[in-house]
Design an enzyme around this catalytic site. Sequence first.
Site, PDB file in Angstrom:
ATOM      1  N   GLU A 152      28.103  17.984  39.578  1.00 24.38           N
ATOM      2  CA  GLU A 152      27.738  19.051  38.633  1.00 24.38           C
ATOM      3  C   GLU A 152      28.314  20.410  39.032  1.00 24.38           C
ATOM      4  O   GLU A 152      27.599  21.388  39.229  1.00 24.38           O
ATOM      5  CB  GLU A 152      26.215  19.140  38.508  1.00 24.38           C
ATOM      6  CG  GLU A 152      25.578  17.887  37.947  1.00 24.38           C
ATOM      7  CD  GLU A 152      24.056  17.958  37.865  1.00 24.38           C
ATOM      8  OE1 GLU A 152      23.468  18.906  38.436  1.00 24.38           O
ATOM      9  OE2 GLU A 152      23.452  17.062  37.248  1.00 24.38           O
ATOM     10  N   GLU A 170      23.879  10.209  35.020  1.00 21.06           N
ATOM     11  CA  GLU A 170      22.463  10.442  35.290  1.00 21.06           C
ATOM     12  C   GLU A 170      21.676  10.481  33.991  1.00 21.06           C
ATOM     13  O   GLU A 170      22.141  11.020  32.984  1.00 21.06           O
ATOM     14  CB  GLU A 170      22.242  11.779  36.014  1.00 21.06           C
ATOM     15  CG  GLU A 170      22.787  11.869  37.419  1.00 21.06           C
ATOM     16  CD  GLU A 170      22.454  13.216  38.067  1.00 21.06           C
ATOM     17  OE1 GLU A 170      21.484  13.871  37.610  1.00 21.06           O
ATOM     18  OE2 GLU A 170      23.151  13.611  39.000  1.00 21.06           O
TER      19      GLU A 170
END
Length: 679
Positions: A157, A312
């Site tokens: 991320e 995710e």
Amino acid sequence: MQRKYVNEKFPHLLHGGDYNPEQWMDVKDVIWEADMRLMQEANCNEMTVGIFSWAVLEPKEGEYDFSFLDEIIEKIYKNGGRVILATPSGGKPRWMANKYPEVLRVRNDGRREHFDDRHNHCFTSPVYREKITQMNKRLSLRYGKHPAVAAWHISNEYGGTCYCPLCQNAFREFLRKKYDNDIEKLNKAYWATFWSHRFNNFEEIEAPADLTDSRLHGLNLDWRRFTTAQTIDFMKTEIAAVRSGSDIPVTHNFVAWQYDLNHWKIAEHLDFVSWDSYPDWHVKEQTQVASETAFLHDLYRSMKQRPYLLMESAPGCANWKSVNMLKRPDMDTLQSLQTIAHGGDSVQYFQWRKSRGSLEKFHGAVVDHAGTNQTRIFKAISETGRRLKIIDEVAGTLVDSKVALMYDWENMWALNDCLGFKSGKKYNETCRAYYKTFWENAVSVDFVNAHSDLSAYDLVVAPMLYMADKDTVERLSDYVNNGGTLYATYMLGMVDGTDLCHLGGFPADRLKDVFGIWNEETDSLPDDYFGEVSYNGKKYAAKDFCELIHSSGAAVLATYAKDFYSGMPALTCNEYGKGKAYYQAFRDCGDFQKEALQNIVSQLHIEGAIPAPRGGFLYGVTAHKRTDGETEYLFAENYSEREVKGISLGVRYTDMETGVTSDTAELPPYGIRIFKRKV
């Protein structure tokens, strides 16, 4: 249409998630062994490891210990699974921050951060780049040819900005290169004579921040472009290191809310894209959540035009939202299979086993603190995995779209910086509203940016394309001239690539000819004030923005029916070359653009995945397709709380789970059925 697999050596749908076995090393004989058994019971065939393991892998500078990875990768492989192996740059060890403070970011007020949180390293720091290169090379040489490793997960991320002296100097070098070391060229591009903000040399430039110059919109744009470029440069350093001993494909997991990074640019350097999805199911209106999630699935799929990974998602619920509402029964599976419907080749979760302590101890997980296979969530995940096994042959197939929606990060930055018309331009909301029209009608959508090739599409929709440089103007013009249909909206082509207003009237340059209109001025409406538009004998509400446009050859399809500009064009269509260009001059409440776009889709003979019933689809029902050119896979989805019967599939399909062949379908509440047929 050739299949494209995430890894040719493991041509399957992946089912697994983030696994943190290093948190349980003191009880590994119990926990690790239980995990292997539970992974099989949950029908999981993949685990992502190593994301935040740096402090374990290198507990002291230069002292490496890979024993836990050695053991766990081997265990997963012998258990029939595969591993996505992460580089640990998202979480540096404490010793590094203490010894080398330059690796810590500096905030926009000039304060250097202490060791805290994660994702707070300086991308420019030579020390940090050296340390992650050393780590990644060791990982690559040790595991790069291990048959268990299916892909490299580069960091985690990416996001954030740093204002340290190293980044400031790198920013100046970025600008020197972009503006040919000519400070006057930069001053002109930024319109820096405004408020006497001219620069005498590049050394005077500081990154825009709370305490520095943030009124030059060109400077703001270039800072975000630099932040993206510097992140890419750091990522390329990471990739080069893992490539040193491995040819395994690389990916990175995006999060949609990372505003300051242009994900289109980053994706260019990846083998395939991944993203992390955390929708607000049941908290907001269901079809809104479903279509917004679908929007992001299609956006990230489109970046490489191939299957992507859902890296995710939250089993049950997250823990970091203001309200962490549990997914209702069957929603976990529906959310997961929505990914596959939109072209994804994995369903992965954060996290496999709930952390016992710290920030994420109450974040949803496949294995709860109870540690059993008897929880509601574990059973739901197991059911998802069971169904993924049945439809495994879908892996590698592609999505064929005739419609593209233009979504551009740089345009969003410029539009949000614009001080004028009305605060809160709502670019994201507007793009999602146009997307939802197609989603509700089961019409597949690709995404493009302002510099993409548009030639593959019958229809391109470009909401609020405020920034249009010369290349964008030419691409749009050529697309229509060569036979494409372009649907654009208010605020089209107002500024160039450095955020300077186009002279000669809006929209920019050739676009006035393409659309056959010119925009004289914009009326901005208060939130509680609505205009009115007349179209096809009906009246529609207008809100927020009403442009006063003049036709210079375009056919007028709709007109304003209220205020001093009553009778002026509100929707136009212009024939240009072999194509057509539509212009919607106002923001509507959703019903107008649905009517207009459905009419255009019908004229272009663009078909949905299933036939639209008379009167439109039932609430919450939609469908999507994937194909390899020989077999077509149809996903019929129901995001409502009620059962839906008698859905027409148009032609006969075989249900992949029951084997029954039919041209209709029934969907339970929060249900999804997957069908196939030869084409």
